[in-house]
Scaffold this motif. Structure first.
Motif, PDB file in Angstrom:
ATOM      1  N   GLY A  15      34.944  37.598  48.065  1.00 29.09           N
ATOM      2  CA  GLY A  15      33.866  37.149  46.815  1.00 29.09           C
ATOM      3  C   GLY A  15      32.761  37.453  47.124  1.00 29.09           C
ATOM      4  O   GLY A  15      31.992  37.618  46.814  1.00 29.09           O
TER       5      GLY A  15
ATOM      6  N   GLU B 235      40.928  37.735  39.956  1.00 24.83           N
ATOM      7  CA  GLU B 235      41.067  36.525  41.275  1.00 24.83           C
ATOM      8  C   GLU B 235      41.901  36.732  42.121  1.00 24.83           C
ATOM      9  O   GLU B 235      41.235  36.313  43.196  1.00 24.83           O
ATOM     10  CB  GLU B 235      41.726  35.126  40.131  1.00 24.83           C
TER      11      GLU B 235
ATOM     12  N   ARG C 273      39.504  38.765  44.462  1.00 28.33           N
ATOM     13  CA  ARG C 273      38.490  37.637  44.980  1.00 28.33           C
ATOM     14  C   ARG C 273      38.417  36.932  45.910  1.00 28.33           C
ATOM     15  O   ARG C 273      38.242  37.133  47.440  1.00 28.33           O
ATOM     16  CB  ARG C 273      37.624  37.673  44.001  1.00 28.33           C
ATOM     17  N   ARG C 274      39.965  36.606  46.165  1.00 26.12           N
ATOM     18  CA  ARG C 274      39.906  35.933  46.822  1.00 26.12           C
ATOM     19  C   ARG C 274      40.378  36.851  47.866  1.00 26.12           C
ATOM     20  O   ARG C 274      40.572  36.064  49.563  1.00 26.12           O
ATOM     21  CB  ARG C 274      41.813  34.994  46.512  1.00 26.12           C
TER      22      ARG C 274
ATOM     23  N   PRO D 218      32.023  44.001  40.764  1.00 27.98           N
ATOM     24  CA  PRO D 218      32.775  42.757  39.924  1.00 27.98           C
ATOM     25  C   PRO D 218      34.344  43.131  39.722  1.00 27.98           C
ATOM     26  O   PRO D 218      34.456  44.268  39.390  1.00 27.98           O
ATOM     27  CB  PRO D 218      32.412  42.595  38.330  1.00 27.98           C
ATOM     28  N   PRO D 219      34.651  42.604  40.144  1.00 26.16           N
ATOM     29  CA  PRO D 219      36.605  42.403  40.374  1.00 26.16           C
ATOM     30  C   PRO D 219      37.061  42.828  39.361  1.00 26.16           C
ATOM     31  O   PRO D 219      38.450  43.748  38.726  1.00 26.16           O
ATOM     32  CB  PRO D 219      37.108  41.532  41.245  1.00 26.16           C
TER      33      PRO D 219
ATOM     34  N   ASP E 125      32.067  41.273  46.687  1.00 25.46           N
ATOM     35  CA  ASP E 125      32.327  42.570  46.470  1.00 25.46           C
ATOM     36  C   ASP E 125      31.069  43.029  45.589  1.00 25.46           C
ATOM     37  O   ASP E 125      30.470  42.347  45.327  1.00 25.46           O
ATOM     38  CB  ASP E 125      33.470  42.983  45.372  1.00 25.46           C
TER      39      ASP E 125
ATOM     40  N   THR F  51      38.789  39.282  48.780  1.00 28.38           N
ATOM     41  CA  THR F  51      37.996  40.306  49.602  1.00 28.38           C
ATOM     42  C   THR F  51      37.098  39.367  50.182  1.00 28.38           C
ATOM     43  O   THR F  51      35.743  39.880  50.690  1.00 28.38           O
ATOM     44  CB  THR F  51      37.362  41.312  48.572  1.00 28.38           C
TER      45      THR F  51
END
Length: 214
Positions: free
Chosen positions: A158, A150, A153-154, A163-164, A160, A156
């Motif tokens: 979201g 999470e 994701r914040r 998958p993070p 990417d 970058t």
């Protein structure tokens, strides 16, 4: 590595211990045996000798050898990891790179501090004993991966390419391997601890943000 096989009778008078003290002694003895010999290599006889008690007493407190492993290794490591996450806020006022460097350094320290437990779980994982799930039994590790994904994701946006959830696991595995297998990976004279830690930090940061949206 020789086992602790000191006699528990006749050497000196044994002090009477409360049930709580005896249980704690068994747990500490089990931790030492499991860390030294793995789940398969450790025996309840050796654990009893180290704790200065009997196998009968062990099974009064723990239903099985696997149950003792969970209480001596998995649960404490789970608690340590929960405390580590609680002490490491997901975000702060410091610049992103500074936060990342600090967090990766703290993770390296954490793994190094508990490396014997991690190694014991890895050995249990390779044995694939149905009663001992190894690393999969550390519930806090799943929470760690979810929080890390999470955060990535914040930061970058979201978008990417990878998958993070995958990247945080790869990053954790990289740090774990470099700490646990440092003596094997880095021959004497190749690099000092500071250089290894700096390279590890740079590698993890570059990997996490390599596919970030521009």
């Amino acid at each position: 590595m020789p086992r602790n096989t000191e006699a528990t009778k006749g050497d000196r008078p044994r002090q009477r211990r409360s049930p709580a003290q005896l249980r704690e002694a068994i747990l500490r003895a089990a931790e030492a045996e499991y860390c030294a010999f793995g789940f398969s290599g450790a025996t309840t006889a050796a654990i009893a000798a180290r704790a200065q008690t009997t196998e009968t007493q062990i099974f009064r407190y723990f239903a099985s050898k696997a149950d003792l492993f969970r209480e001596a290794i998995q649960r404490p490591l789970d608690q340590h990891l929960q405390a580590f996450m609680a002490a490491s806020p997901a975000a702060g006022a410091a610049p992103r790179e500074q936060q990342a460097r600090s967090y990766i350094a703290e993770l390296q320290d954490f793994i190094q501090q508990h490396q014997r437990m991690f190694l014991s779980l890895i050995v249990a994982e390779t044995g694939k004993d149905g009663d001992v799930p190894g690393m999969g039994g550390v519930d806090a590790l799943h929470a760690y991966f979810a929080r890390g994904a999470e955060v990535v994701r914040r930061r970058t946006g979201g978008e990417d390419k990878l998958p993070p959830e995958l990247m945080v696991r790869i990053s954790f595995a990289a740090v774990l391997g470099c700490v646990l297998f440092k003596d094997w990976l880095y021959p004497d004279g190749m690099a000092d601890d500071a250089a290894i830690r700096a390279a590890m930090t740079r590698f993890v940061m570059d990997g996490i943000y390599a596919d970030a949206a521009v």
